[in-house]
Design an enzyme around this catalytic site. Structure first.
Site, PDB file in Angstrom:
ATOM      1  N   GLY A   8      37.475  36.936  26.631  1.00 30.12           N
ATOM      2  CA  GLY A   8      38.206  37.121  27.837  1.00 30.12           C
ATOM      3  C   GLY A   8      39.461  37.067  27.819  1.00 30.12           C
ATOM      4  O   GLY A   8      40.193  36.077  27.185  1.00 30.12           O
ATOM      5  N   GLY A  10      41.843  37.154  30.742  1.00 28.98           N
ATOM      6  CA  GLY A  10      42.297  37.099  32.102  1.00 28.98           C
ATOM      7  C   GLY A  10      43.332  35.643  32.076  1.00 28.98           C
ATOM      8  O   GLY A  10      43.719  35.318  31.053  1.00 28.98           O
ATOM      9  N   THR A  11      43.427  35.072  33.164  1.00 30.44           N
ATOM     10  CA  THR A  11      44.270  33.873  33.194  1.00 30.44           C
ATOM     11  C   THR A  11      43.873  32.659  32.233  1.00 30.44           C
ATOM     12  O   THR A  11      44.651  32.251  31.522  1.00 30.44           O
ATOM     13  CB  THR A  11      44.421  33.501  34.561  1.00 30.44           C
ATOM     14  OG1 THR A  11      44.696  34.265  35.492  1.00 30.44           O
ATOM     15  CG2 THR A  11      45.185  32.012  34.730  1.00 30.44           C
ATOM     16  N   SER A  34      38.724  41.250  24.453  1.00 32.45           N
ATOM     17  CA  SER A  34      39.103  41.684  26.187  1.00 32.45           C
ATOM     18  C   SER A  34      38.336  43.163  26.270  1.00 32.45           C
ATOM     19  O   SER A  34      38.140  43.972  25.505  1.00 32.45           O
ATOM     20  CB  SER A  34      40.602  41.600  26.251  1.00 32.45           C
ATOM     21  OG  SER A  34      40.746  42.091  27.484  1.00 32.45           O
ATOM     22  N   ALA A  78      32.535  42.851  25.089  1.00 37.03           N
ATOM     23  CA  ALA A  78      31.291  42.252  24.405  1.00 37.03           C
ATOM     24  C   ALA A  78      30.046  42.795  25.067  1.00 37.03           C
ATOM     25  O   ALA A  78      30.027  42.823  26.207  1.00 37.03           O
ATOM     26  CB  ALA A  78      31.462  40.979  24.487  1.00 37.03           C
ATOM     27  N   CYS A 159      35.003  31.699  46.043  1.00 37.41           N
ATOM     28  CA  CYS A 159      36.519  32.007  45.910  1.00 37.41           C
ATOM     29  C   CYS A 159      37.006  32.413  47.312  1.00 37.41           C
ATOM     30  O   CYS A 159      36.973  33.563  47.566  1.00 37.41           O
ATOM     31  CB  CYS A 159      36.941  33.011  44.806  1.00 37.41           C
ATOM     32  SG  CYS A 159      38.746  33.079  44.625  1.00 37.41           S
ATOM     33  N   CYS A 353      47.108  25.015  45.170  1.00 38.00           N
ATOM     34  CA  CYS A 353      46.955  26.155  45.353  1.00 38.00           C
ATOM     35  C   CYS A 353      47.800  26.611  46.398  1.00 38.00           C
ATOM     36  O   CYS A 353      48.523  25.959  47.336  1.00 38.00           O
ATOM     37  CB  CYS A 353      45.667  26.409  46.154  1.00 38.00           C
ATOM     38  SG  CYS A 353      45.159  27.863  46.836  1.00 38.00           S
ATOM     39  N   LYS A 388      55.005  31.442  46.627  1.00 42.72           N
ATOM     40  CA  LYS A 388      53.854  32.264  46.078  1.00 42.72           C
ATOM     41  C   LYS A 388      54.794  33.643  45.207  1.00 42.72           C
ATOM     42  O   LYS A 388      54.258  34.019  43.976  1.00 42.72           O
ATOM     43  CB  LYS A 388      53.017  32.838  46.936  1.00 42.72           C
ATOM     44  CG  LYS A 388      51.900  33.866  46.343  1.00 42.72           C
ATOM     45  CD  LYS A 388      50.909  32.952  45.612  1.00 42.72           C
ATOM     46  CE  LYS A 388      49.737  33.843  45.254  1.00 42.72           C
ATOM     47  NZ  LYS A 388      48.766  33.747  46.106  1.00 42.72           N
TER      48      LYS A 388
END
Length: 422
Positions: A8, A10-11, A34, A78, A159, A353, A388
């Protein structure tokens, strides 16, 4: 030489790759697998979906930055992890052997669990930049012929922040275009109350979110089960606090975005001892799988039980800083094993957050994210919107430079008592 493979990019995967390369022995090999050659900054997807950003603004190629930092990239999806063989099978037939595996795949989006939701069906998504781009095209059509909006999350979602963000960002964009009066808005969520966010609330998040939504004339339906979505109409069953049916809703819309529930990706789903029944990776306190001790996991793909029982199922979110603390614990524990020591680092799972609301925003700090907490703080203000924007630029710069925690970032967070490791 040890071969450490990160599944992976991502972040979690990007951050893990850079920190791993920095801390493992010089002769160890770090490889990232990835399904895409590019990294995109997921928190900016709501902006893409109203055309405040383009794909190019939030996406960077991975290979040149990895090469500069001595990290190998395999940009092929994968197909299956084979933990008993210490191998990963790719969709092109290639087999990759590993000594240690860090699973950082993120989730599979469970659009199939609710009839009619998801890209190519009757609602939009902001979970992936591809989805956000399509939502942005639809937004351009919508503003020429506005009508009702239904936005929120499906049962089982974990989420919730992006749903709140997108609702407020759309509302802000409509006000700027002076067509807000033509658009009734309804927020649909499985949460027992707005501001629950899968965490049982943070500070006075309930009172503040209710106030913000009233101020912006956004109606809400909590304890909501989306039974199906037809073109232009959403069917929602609202439960009471005891789990009994309270009301049936038929919500017309001209534009809708619904976040789905998450589950594990196909490459690991159903592997006995590795995942739970939803496909999330089982871990011990050291981010390590109990069955296969050379497999670690970080981020959304990790199994975390719900914070509390709710009338409609909700999951616990895995926020950005919490994810980074998982990464640091994983890297330190793999390095300890390579040095012949026992893994002993635990992630704090502290949460920070920033939620943008278009012209203002809300921020929370939960230390740790899962209650009971030492710090429980939720604030709103224009400064969050500006923060942000700044964080987007800052994080993309970190991914280009390969620096996961500059010394000044670590210093500031330490002063605030926010740490990654116990």
């Amino acid at each position: 030489m040890a071969h450490i493979v990160i599944l992976g990019a991502g972040t979690g995967g990007m951050t893990c790759a850079y920190e791993m390369r920095e801390k493992v022995r010089p002769w160890d090999k770090v490889t990232v697998i990835s399904d895409s050659p590019n990294f995109h900054f997921v928190p900016s997807n709501p902006w893409v979906a109203v055309n405040w950003r383009t794909r190019e603004d939030i996406e960077i190629p991975i290979a040149p930055y990895f090469k500069r930092n001595g990290i190998d990239l395999i940009a092929t999806p994968a197909k299956r992890v084979h933990p008993k063989k210490d191998q990963i099978e790719l969709t092109n037939g290639q087999i990759v052997d590993y000594d240690f595996l860090v699973i950082a795949t993120g989730p599979k989006l469970a659009f199939d669990e609710v009839e009619g939701i998801g890209p190519g069906k009757n609602t939009h998504s902001i979970c992936h930049v591809d989805h956000a781009v399509e939502a942005g095209k639809a937004w351009n059509q919508f503003i020429r012929d506005p009508g009702p909006i239904v936005v929120g999350a499906a049962q089982g979602a974990s989420c919730f922040g992006p749903a709140y963000e997108f609702a407020m960002i759309m509302e802000t964009d409509l006000r700027r275009r002076k067509i807000r009066d033509k658009v009734p808005m309804t927020f649909v969520t499985p949460e027992p109350y707005v501001g629950h966010i899968g965490l049982g609330g943070v500070g006075d998040s309930r009172g503040m979110m209710e106030s913000i939504m009233r101020e912006r004339h956004i109606k809400w339906i909590c304890n909501a089960i989306i039974t199906r979505v037809a073109p232009g109409k959403m069917f929602v069953t609202e439960l009471d606090d005891m789990g009994n049916v309270k009301k049936e809703h038929e919500l017309p819309f001209k534009h809708s975005m619904i976040l789905p529930a998450f589950k594990g990706v196909d490459a690991v789903f159903g592997i006995d001892g590795l995942t739970n029944q939803s496909g999330f990776i089982l871990i011990d306190p050291y981010q390590r799988n109990p069955e296969y001790d050379n497999i670690y996991a970080v981020g959304v793909c990790v199994d975390i039980p719900p914070v509390e029982s709710t009338p409609v199922p909700t999951g616990a979110p895995k926020t950005g800083y919490m994810l980074e603390s998982m990464v640091s614990a994983t890297v330190h524990n793999i390095c300890a094993t390579l040095d012949g020591n026992v893994p002993d680092h635990k992630a704090t799972w502290n949460a920070i957050c920033l939620a943008d609301f278009g012209d203002t925003g809300a921020a929370f700090v939960a230390l740790p994210q899962i209650p009971p907490r030492n710090v429980n703080w939720f604030k709103e203000g224009k400064w969050v919107h500006l923060a942000k924007i700044a964080f987007e630029k800052y994080f993309l710069r970190k991914m280009k430079k390969g620096t996961t925690e500059p010394i000044y970032e670590k210093y500031v967070l330490n002063v605030l008592g926010i740490k990654k490791l116990k």
